[in-house]
Design a protein around this motif. Sequence first.
Motif, mmCIF file in Angstrom:
data_model
loop_
_atom_site.group_PDB
_atom_site.id
_atom_site.type_symbol
_atom_site.label_atom_id
_atom_site.label_comp_id
_atom_site.label_asym_id
_atom_site.label_seq_id
_atom_site.Cartn_x
_atom_site.Cartn_y
_atom_site.Cartn_z
ATOM 1 N N SER A 14 -59.643 34.990 79.896
ATOM 2 C CA SER A 14 -59.124 34.290 78.717
ATOM 3 C C SER A 14 -59.796 34.779 77.435
ATOM 4 O O SER A 14 -61.007 34.953 77.377
ATOM 5 C CB SER A 14 -59.344 32.783 78.865
ATOM 6 N N VAL A 15 -58.948 34.986 76.398
ATOM 7 C CA VAL A 15 -59.478 35.373 75.092
ATOM 8 C C VAL A 15 -59.512 34.158 74.153
ATOM 9 O O VAL A 15 -59.802 34.289 72.967
ATOM 10 C CB VAL A 15 -58.665 36.537 74.461
ATOM 11 N N GLY A 16 -59.174 32.987 74.697
ATOM 12 C CA GLY A 16 -59.286 31.749 73.919
ATOM 13 C C GLY A 16 -58.098 31.451 73.027
ATOM 14 O O GLY A 16 -58.127 30.486 72.269
ATOM 15 N N ILE A 17 -57.046 32.272 73.101
ATOM 16 C CA ILE A 17 -55.849 32.043 72.284
ATOM 17 C C ILE A 17 -54.658 32.042 73.242
ATOM 18 O O ILE A 17 -54.371 33.063 73.879
ATOM 19 C CB ILE A 17 -55.683 33.137 71.208
ATOM 20 N N ASP A 18 -53.988 30.892 73.315
ATOM 21 C CA ASP A 18 -52.948 30.730 74.334
ATOM 22 C C ASP A 18 -51.880 31.815 74.302
ATOM 23 O O ASP A 18 -51.504 32.354 75.333
ATOM 24 C CB ASP A 18 -52.277 29.354 74.195
ATOM 25 N N GLU A 65 -51.199 40.911 68.602
ATOM 26 C CA GLU A 65 -52.670 40.857 68.650
ATOM 27 C C GLU A 65 -53.276 41.501 67.392
ATOM 28 O O GLU A 65 -54.195 40.957 66.782
ATOM 29 C CB GLU A 65 -53.145 41.578 69.916
ATOM 30 N N GLU A 66 -52.723 42.644 67.005
ATOM 31 C CA GLU A 66 -53.243 43.353 65.826
ATOM 32 C C GLU A 66 -53.012 42.526 64.561
ATOM 33 O O GLU A 66 -53.878 42.452 63.685
ATOM 34 C CB GLU A 66 -52.585 44.742 65.724
ATOM 35 N N GLY A 67 -51.850 41.891 64.481
ATOM 36 C CA GLY A 67 -51.529 41.036 63.329
ATOM 37 C C GLY A 67 -52.532 39.894 63.223
ATOM 38 O O GLY A 67 -53.027 39.573 62.138
ATOM 39 N N MET A 68 -52.860 39.289 64.346
ATOM 40 C CA MET A 68 -53.811 38.164 64.343
ATOM 41 C C MET A 68 -55.220 38.633 63.990
ATOM 42 O O MET A 68 -55.956 37.942 63.292
ATOM 43 C CB MET A 68 -53.795 37.452 65.700
ATOM 44 N N MET A 69 -55.598 39.817 64.481
ATOM 45 C CA MET A 69 -56.932 40.341 64.147
ATOM 46 C C MET A 69 -57.033 40.596 62.638
ATOM 47 O O MET A 69 -58.048 40.290 62.020
ATOM 48 C CB MET A 69 -57.231 41.628 64.929
ATOM 49 N N VAL A 127 -62.087 40.353 74.397
ATOM 50 C CA VAL A 127 -62.955 39.164 74.293
ATOM 51 C C VAL A 127 -63.855 39.200 73.047
ATOM 52 O O VAL A 127 -64.332 38.161 72.612
ATOM 53 C CB VAL A 127 -63.832 38.950 75.555
ATOM 54 N N ARG A 128 -64.025 40.386 72.463
ATOM 55 C CA ARG A 128 -64.889 40.467 71.274
ATOM 56 C C ARG A 128 -64.285 39.772 70.062
ATOM 57 O O ARG A 128 -65.003 39.381 69.150
ATOM 58 C CB ARG A 128 -65.177 41.936 70.930
ATOM 59 N N TYR A 129 -62.954 39.660 70.016
ATOM 60 C CA TYR A 129 -62.369 38.972 68.847
ATOM 61 C C TYR A 129 -62.366 37.461 69.033
ATOM 62 O O TYR A 129 -62.088 36.717 68.122
ATOM 63 C CB TYR A 129 -60.976 39.503 68.483
ATOM 64 N N ARG A 130 -62.692 37.022 70.230
ATOM 65 C CA ARG A 130 -62.650 35.594 70.528
ATOM 66 C C ARG A 130 -63.398 34.719 69.500
ATOM 67 O O ARG A 130 -62.834 33.756 68.989
ATOM 68 C CB ARG A 130 -63.176 35.364 71.950
ATOM 69 N N PRO A 131 -64.644 35.029 69.178
ATOM 70 C CA PRO A 131 -65.355 34.162 68.220
ATOM 71 C C PRO A 131 -64.714 34.141 66.830
ATOM 72 O O PRO A 131 -64.909 33.197 66.080
ATOM 73 C CB PRO A 131 -66.749 34.787 68.127
ATOM 74 N N TYR A 132 -63.930 35.197 66.510
ATOM 75 C CA TYR A 132 -63.321 35.262 65.178
ATOM 76 C C TYR A 132 -62.013 34.486 65.093
ATOM 77 O O TYR A 132 -61.605 34.066 64.042
ATOM 78 C CB TYR A 132 -63.055 36.719 64.770
ATOM 79 N N MET A 133 -61.335 34.351 66.205
ATOM 80 C CA MET A 133 -60.022 33.710 66.111
ATOM 81 C C MET A 133 -59.681 32.671 67.160
ATOM 82 O O MET A 133 -58.575 32.155 67.167
ATOM 83 C CB MET A 133 -58.908 34.759 66.024
ATOM 84 N N ALA A 134 -60.620 32.305 67.987
ATOM 85 C CA ALA A 134 -60.313 31.299 69.017
ATOM 86 C C ALA A 134 -59.980 29.955 68.370
ATOM 87 O O ALA A 134 -60.563 29.577 67.361
ATOM 88 C CB ALA A 134 -61.478 31.156 69.963
ATOM 89 N N GLU A 135 -59.014 29.262 68.980
ATOM 90 C CA GLU A 135 -58.602 27.941 68.474
ATOM 91 C C GLU A 135 -59.652 26.883 68.827
ATOM 92 O O GLU A 135 -59.802 25.893 68.145
ATOM 93 C CB GLU A 135 -57.259 27.557 69.097
ATOM 94 N N THR A 136 -60.342 27.152 69.916
ATOM 95 C CA THR A 136 -61.370 26.180 70.316
ATOM 96 C C THR A 136 -62.729 26.855 70.230
ATOM 97 O O THR A 136 -62.832 28.059 70.430
ATOM 98 C CB THR A 136 -61.143 25.752 71.782
ATOM 99 N N ALA A 137 -63.730 26.095 69.926
ATOM 100 C CA ALA A 137 -65.080 26.663 69.815
ATOM 101 C C ALA A 137 -65.524 27.203 71.173
ATOM 102 O O ALA A 137 -65.222 26.622 72.198
ATOM 103 C CB ALA A 137 -66.045 25.598 69.346
ATOM 104 N N VAL A 138 -66.205 28.342 71.140
ATOM 105 C CA VAL A 138 -66.668 28.949 72.391
ATOM 106 C C VAL A 138 -67.993 28.311 72.790
ATOM 107 O O VAL A 138 -68.848 28.111 71.949
ATOM 108 C CB VAL A 138 -66.867 30.473 72.204
#
Length: 138
Positions: A14-18, A65-69, A127-138
Amino acid sequence: MTTPDFVTWDTNMSVGIDVLDDDHRRLIDMFNGLLRTNVATRGKDDLKALLTGLRDYTDVHFSREEGMMREHGYPDLETHLAAHRYFIDEIAKLHDEFESGHAMMLRIDLILLLKEWLIEHIQTTDVRYRPYMAETAV
Ligand SMILES: [Fe+2]
């Protein structure tokens, strides 16, 4: 008899974004679908349609994915984009090889691309972008 999936999406991917997890699940399903297919008995057109589907959905997913990053100002965007370009090139090569009649290599190439690229990419690069864009705190 049903053949088990070659790889199953798991929460450790999981990358934290549904929406991106859903894309990853779908891409893995598409690989599994291709790997379940018996190259020797399935019609060439059917296989080509599956490969084209995989290529097209890869484009849809990478654009999303690129758009969200970009939207979240992800700092390592260029490295990530280069990794995506590599995968797109590999899928295109597979497509071309298949078109030119080298269908027997398809299964091995697909396994390598699925396991050594897609799964690896999700678990180490995405998974590296997770802290930058996850909807829920890691
Ligand atoms: Fe990615």
